[in-house]
Write a protein that holds these residues in place. Structure first.
Motif, PDB file in Angstrom:
ATOM      1  N   GLN A  36       0.462  -1.353  -0.492  1.00 21.30           N
ATOM      2  CA  GLN A  36       0.017  -0.031  -0.589  1.00 21.30           C
ATOM      3  C   GLN A  36       0.753   1.579   0.251  1.00 21.30           C
ATOM      4  OE1 GLN A  36      -3.514   0.766  -0.729  1.00 21.30           O
ATOM      5  NE2 GLN A  36      -3.772  -1.528  -0.713  1.00 21.30           N
ATOM      6  N   TYR A  70       6.545  10.604  -4.239  1.00 20.03           N
ATOM      7  CA  TYR A  70       6.211   9.609  -3.207  1.00 20.03           C
ATOM      8  C   TYR A  70       5.864  10.736  -1.648  1.00 20.03           C
ATOM      9  CZ  TYR A  70       6.604   7.291  -7.804  1.00 20.03           C
ATOM     10  OH  TYR A  70       6.538   6.288  -9.101  1.00 20.03           O
ATOM     11  N   GLN A 407       0.851   9.372   2.062  1.00 15.88           N
ATOM     12  CA  GLN A 407      -0.600   9.050   1.581  1.00 15.88           C
ATOM     13  C   GLN A 407      -0.312   7.921   0.727  1.00 15.88           C
ATOM     14  OE1 GLN A 407      -2.100  11.535  -1.310  1.00 15.88           O
ATOM     15  NE2 GLN A 407      -4.118  10.218  -1.780  1.00 15.88           N
ATOM     16  N   ARG A 409      -1.301   3.861  -1.377  1.00 17.83           N
ATOM     17  CA  ARG A 409      -2.564   3.873  -2.649  1.00 17.83           C
ATOM     18  C   ARG A 409      -3.021   3.623  -2.714  1.00 17.83           C
ATOM     19  NH1 ARG A 409       1.741   2.224  -6.261  1.00 17.83           N
ATOM     20  NH2 ARG A 409       3.359   1.078  -5.651  1.00 17.83           N
ATOM     21  N   ASN A 410      -4.059   3.621  -1.492  1.00 17.61           N
ATOM     22  CA  ASN A 410      -5.427   4.098  -1.151  1.00 17.61           C
ATOM     23  C   ASN A 410      -5.762   4.871  -0.476  1.00 17.61           C
ATOM     24  OD1 ASN A 410      -4.619   4.078   1.416  1.00 17.61           O
ATOM     25  ND2 ASN A 410      -6.077   1.807   2.063  1.00 17.61           N
ATOM     26  N   GLY A 411      -5.317   5.549  -0.494  1.00 17.22           N
ATOM     27  CA  GLY A 411      -5.734   7.166  -0.564  1.00 17.22           C
ATOM     28  C   GLY A 411      -5.677   7.951   1.087  1.00 17.22           C
ATOM     29  N   GLU A 412      -5.540   6.865   2.416  1.00 17.34           N
ATOM     30  CA  GLU A 412      -5.189   7.116   3.197  1.00 17.34           C
ATOM     31  C   GLU A 412      -3.864   8.117   3.959  1.00 17.34           C
ATOM     32  OE1 GLU A 412      -5.297   4.671   7.426  1.00 17.34           O
ATOM     33  OE2 GLU A 412      -5.541   3.927   5.751  1.00 17.34           O
ATOM     34  N   VAL A 413      -4.161   8.888   4.367  1.00 17.15           N
ATOM     35  CA  VAL A 413      -3.317   9.551   4.624  1.00 17.15           C
ATOM     36  C   VAL A 413      -2.242   9.373   6.266  1.00 17.15           C
ATOM     37  CG1 VAL A 413      -1.826  11.540   5.495  1.00 17.15           C
ATOM     38  CG2 VAL A 413      -3.381  11.793   3.574  1.00 17.15           C
TER      39      VAL A 413
END
Length: 543
Positions: A36, A70, A407, A409-413
């Protein structure tokens, strides 16, 4: 009966394939938190990210590029991906100072992978650089007295006498010529071998006078195998199948065995001699300065319990290890410093003016106080650390704290990363030293004056020395750091006052065990530099 055995074998094979499918494909693809993490995507089958972060001619660019895209913590892949599989061998690469400090300060949780330890121990034994856990702590405790400030001061005259021999050898090569080109890397290797031989166990290689000592030649041959061949497919296969070295030894294996027979044979003789001397005359131990004598004395100290003592084999492995680290790494640091000075004449002129402000017989205290010499040493150690990068592996599940959120890959920080047991952590030593977002836009350039006004971000960087990762950090930080810096400064002090250095060859960096110089287009590691005599009576005028 045969049918039953065949059925069991088929079942076992299917179970193994199912386990592989789950652990490699399904888990790593769908559930592993490492997958992720953001990071570069592999474009081709069987490709890898490793060359971009391992080769010093391109790694500074990619560390900067990927950090800007990234963030400071991301995922890279070692073994790439196969045609029907997702990316394999996910590794965490972090340039986050909080995360790296956590990894370095937890050597029990993040030891070196057993594969790395086996590769290291094959060359230099199970000494300080390959030992882990209780074994490492025992060795470190016994070795600490040898690297005390008090003991290091006694090495000043040794460093000076050896650099005088080197200086005289270069003068002899010049003769009546105005200039001559020499391979400074080879000469420094000879000089630092002599230094560590005397400082290590009171043994004289006399490598600067003649490269004929059998122990010296054994070391050179063994290390040259590692430099010339690097880590080949065969050497990596032997890590997993060590029996190959017994049933089908190749040139590398035979060379290492032959070298070890000589090195450990002489080492045992020296060990027995030093133990006998110290046991017969207790007063001798009070004046002992060499590493071997101090190890013996420390190992017999009543302050160390029986379970904390190290064996004779451990002592021999330590000496073997320090010959590699103490000679090879310091000689490379000196070589690269001369090259950087040769390619920046204005810095060389400033340094020469400063060193000529002291007499040639100045004390190390006076030499150590020279500000521009200190800045040149720091800058070289920042720009071209001998050890380019390293690797650790999580020995248990852990949480990696971050100073800079990322962040997924699923958008979660997130501001921390779950690290599953078995996850490899890439230690980008050079990356921390050269990151442009930390050191400034000229981070990849030799600029000693940067040390007068460092960016505030530098203060957060991990590392044992001047916020640099060059000597690593934490409990496994380089024990010989002060020894190496002292040797560097004394050598440079004497050589820069005697010679002018000019670089005409295009030299590139390659990560071959350590970061070594190669003339562009040539296979053998070398660093040719033109030297000219300096008339110290006329403020550094070249003769």
């Amino acid at each position: 009966m045969i049918a039953l055995v065949f059925s069991v074998l088929i079942s076992l094979c299917l179970f193994y394939l199912g386990w592989c499918l789950w652990t490699i494909v399904i888990y790593h693809w769908l559930f592993s938190p490492i997958q992720q993490l953001p990071g570069p995507v592999l474009q081709r089958f069987f490709s890898t990210n490793l060359q971009f972060v391992m080769e010093p001619e391109m790694s500074p660019h990619y560390h900067d590029k990927w950090e800007s895209v990234y963030g400071k913590t991301f995922c890279i892949h070692g073994f790439g991906k196969a045609i029907i599989l997702p990316e394999l061998d996910p590794r965490i690469l972090t340039l986050d100072p909080k995360a790296m400090t956590h990894v370095l300060n937890e050597p029990i949780t993040y030891p070196k992978p057993w594969q790395s330890r086996r590769l290291i121990s094959e060359l230099i034994g199970n000494g300080l650089f390959s030992a882990e856990g209780a074994s490492h702590r025992r060795q470190r405790k016994v070795l600490n007295p040898a690297f005390s400030n008090h003991n290091l001061q006694s090495f000043g005259p040794l460093f000076t006498s050896q650099v005088f021999k080197l200086r005289d050898a270069w003068k002899a090569l010049l003769g009546k010529e105005r200039e001559v080109s020499i391979d400074v890397a080879h000469w420094f290797s000879r000089a630092t071998f002599d230094v560590i031989g005397i400082a290590g166990f009171d043994y004289h290689f006399n490598a600067l006078e003649a490269e004929s000592n059998p122990v010296y030649l054994a070391y050179r041959e063994m290390f040259q195998v590692g430099v010339d061949d690097g880590f080949t497919a065969r050497s990596i296969l032997e890590v997993y199948l060590p029996i190959l070295k017994k049933i089908w030894p190749d040139k590398r294996t035979n060379t290492i065995r032959r070298s070890h027979d000589i090195i450990y044979g002489v080492g045992r003789q020296l060990l027995e001699r030093r133990k006998k001397e110290l046991e017969e005359d207790r007063r001798t131990s009070l004046h002992t300065k060499d590493l071997l004598g101090l190890m013996i004395f420390s190992n017999l100290s009543p302050d160390i319990t029986e379970d904390q003592r190290i064996s004779d084999q451990d002592m021999l492995d330590e000496i073997n290890s320090f010959f590699f680290a103490g000679s090879d790494s310091t000689s490379l640091a000196l070589s690269w410093t001369l090259y950087l000075l040769a390619t920046t004449p204005e810095a060389q002129t400033r340094l020469r003016k400063e060193v000529l402000s002291l007499d040639a017989d100045a004390s190390f205290k006076a030499i150590d106080a020279l500000t521009f010499l200190d800045k040149c040493c720091r800058e070289e150690l920042r720009l071209i650390p001998p050890v380019h990068s390293s690797l650790r592996v999580a020995d248990r599940d852990d949480i990696l704290p971050l100073s800079t959120s990322i962040q997924l890959r699923n958008g979660e920080v997130v501001d921390q990363v779950h690290v599953p047991k078995g996850t490899c952590i890439h230690i980008p030593i050079e990356g921390f030293n050269l990151l442009s977002s930390v050191w400034g836009p000229d981070a990849h350039r030799f600029n000693p004056d940067r040390w007068d006004n460092l960016p505030s971000a530098v203060k957060d960087q991990p590392g044992l020395y001047s916020n640099l990762m060059t000597f690593s950090g934490g409990p496994r930080g380089c024990i010989g750091m002060r020894f190496s810096i002292m040797e560097m400064k004394i050598f440079l002090f004497q050589l820069v006052r005697s010679f002018e250095f000019v670089a005409k060859e295009k030299v590139v960096k390659r990560n071959v065990v350590l970061t070594r110089p190669f003339v562009l287009g040539k296979r053998r590691s070398q660093l040719p530099i033109i030297i000219r005599m300096v008339d110290s009576r006329d403020e550094g005028t070249t003769l």
